[in-house]
Scaffold this active site. Sequence first.
Site, PDB file in Angstrom:
ATOM      1  N   PHE A 147      33.826  -4.519  75.892  1.00  0.00           N
ATOM      2  CA  PHE A 147      33.212  -3.198  75.717  1.00  0.00           C
ATOM      3  C   PHE A 147      34.318  -2.154  75.771  1.00  0.00           C
ATOM      4  CE2 PHE A 147      31.535   0.875  76.831  1.00  0.00           C
ATOM      5  CZ  PHE A 147      30.462   0.998  75.971  1.00  0.00           C
ATOM      6  N   ASP A 232      42.767  -1.897  78.859  1.00  0.00           N
ATOM      7  CA  ASP A 232      41.714  -0.890  78.973  1.00  0.00           C
ATOM      8  C   ASP A 232      41.245  -0.865  80.425  1.00  0.00           C
ATOM      9  OD1 ASP A 232      39.450   0.650  79.043  1.00  0.00           O
ATOM     10  OD2 ASP A 232      38.591  -0.144  77.190  1.00  0.00           O
ATOM     11  N   LYS A 261      36.967   7.801  82.391  1.00  0.00           N
ATOM     12  CA  LYS A 261      35.972   7.816  83.459  1.00  0.00           C
ATOM     13  C   LYS A 261      36.450   8.562  84.712  1.00  0.00           C
ATOM     14  CE  LYS A 261      32.836   4.497  81.667  1.00  0.00           C
ATOM     15  NZ  LYS A 261      33.014   3.266  80.911  1.00  0.00           N
TER      16      LYS A 261
HETATM   17  C1  LIG Z   1      33.091   3.237  79.470  1.00  0.00           C
HETATM   18  C2  LIG Z   1      34.191   2.461  78.835  1.00  0.00           C
HETATM   19  C3  LIG Z   1      34.776   2.888  77.622  1.00  0.00           C
HETATM   20  C4  LIG Z   1      34.259   4.067  76.842  1.00  0.00           C
HETATM   21  O1  LIG Z   1      34.297   5.265  77.548  1.00  0.00           O
HETATM   22  P1  LIG Z   1      33.397   6.516  77.066  1.00  0.00           P
HETATM   23  O2  LIG Z   1      33.883   7.651  77.918  1.00  0.00           O
HETATM   24  O3  LIG Z   1      31.974   6.155  77.298  1.00  0.00           O
HETATM   25  O4  LIG Z   1      33.702   6.722  75.614  1.00  0.00           O
HETATM   26  C5  LIG Z   1      35.834   2.148  77.127  1.00  0.00           C
HETATM   27  N1  LIG Z   1      36.290   1.068  77.778  1.00  0.00           N
HETATM   28  C6  LIG Z   1      35.758   0.626  78.928  1.00  0.00           C
HETATM   29  C7  LIG Z   1      36.326  -0.581  79.605  1.00  0.00           C
HETATM   30  C8  LIG Z   1      34.676   1.301  79.490  1.00  0.00           C
HETATM   31  O5  LIG Z   1      34.117   0.844  80.623  1.00  0.00           O
END
Ligand SMILES: *Cc1c(COP(=O)(O)O)cnc(C)c1O
Length: 411
Positions: A147, A232, A261
């Site tokens: 994700f 990520d 985040k």
């Molecule tokens: C939440 C998330 C994203 C995307 O972040 P948004 O601010 O919702 O665009 C990308 N990678 C990971 C691992 C995430 O948990």
Amino acid sequence: MTDPQQSAAQQQSIARIETYAAHNYHPLPVAIASGSGAWLTDVDGNRYLDFLSAYSAVNFGHSNPHLIQVATEQLGRLAITSRAVYADNLGPFLEALTTLCGKQMALPMNTGVEAVESALKIARKWGYQVKGVPEGAATIIVMDGNFHGRTISVVSFSSDTVATTEFGPFTPGFVSVPFGDLDALAAAIDDTTVAILVEPIQGEAGVITPPPGYLSGVRELATRHRVLMIADEIQSGLGRTGTTFYCEQAGVIPDLYLLGKALGGAILPISAVVGDADVMGVLRPGEHGSTFGGNPLAAAVGLAVVELLQTGEMQARSRELGTHLHTRLQSLLGHGVTQVRGVGLWAGVDIDPALGTGRDIGERLLSKGVIAKDTHGQTLRLAPPLVITADELDLAVDALTEALAEAAAQG
Ligand SMILES: *Cc1c(COP(=O)(O)O)cnc(C)c1O
């Protein structure tokens, strides 16, 4: 569905959103009016422990007093300039952020998916300019079950059919391999590979931790084949797992960190790509950007967040309270829980299907004053703010224990 004990005002709040908002979410049936620390309060004044933390955007608590003070002061001075000029506080933020990451340069963006998109663009440009891949041929390896956000290019390499159905055509240039499988990764690397994109722990997939040696194996393969390792850490980073980055616990330094985040201090969206100059330096003026990326308000809040992390206090809380949380969750195995995964104040708890889905248990928890959401059917994801106390943690695990017992009695 709404709770019959909710006031008319609360039911109306929910109904209005259902009427006027696109139905791209399935929220828990509660209308929240305020938050403080690890607590949320609904429009009727009922309090809930927040065990979701907006998917880890609230690591430092709701309305963190220091962060609110910094943001308020900055709001009164300067909020938005665009990068057409040099805002006086962007340098201090990016210097602190790159130092925290042990890197040389950062690209400030807003949402997490923008950081992901930015890194994909940087990796492709690096591939053509530095590695010498023929233009248009670059491939990026991703992991099954990933994700990374919701844009067209990012869902192009999702293995979740809910995220992809009827959203094509998709962006080419991605190859997906099973998470945790180094042989499959090695076999997928060829002369066109410019990057490997990996969540050190797969959050949305259910807090899936990698097998021992996996991340260091990814690092070795990336180095050996001259491929960028992109971690990520948007959900796993900034203290969630007990260290600043989860990669640290594997002894791994990626080429690029993706952050988001919690970087926004639960105040505004802030994201970043962080790396060394040999990679980040491929971007020239006009090639990439964002009107709001690195704005003065974001720089002020982002710097305060980095300073908070510099003390190590949040990471230590996550480590210590995380040990307590996981010890307690382990004791639920066989009592409605089939598996517990995770590190620090982060857990994926698989609910025995005989008791219902993750969502069912989440709704029972809501009625007991705990907010937690399911992911992928049977998994309940627990991620309280790192400012939570041991007593608050116990309250929530007690509520989960009761919710499971009730579901078992009724099933
Ligand atoms: C939440 C998330 C994203 C995307 O972040 P948004 O601010 O919702 O665009 C990308 N990678 C990971 C691992 C995430 O948990």
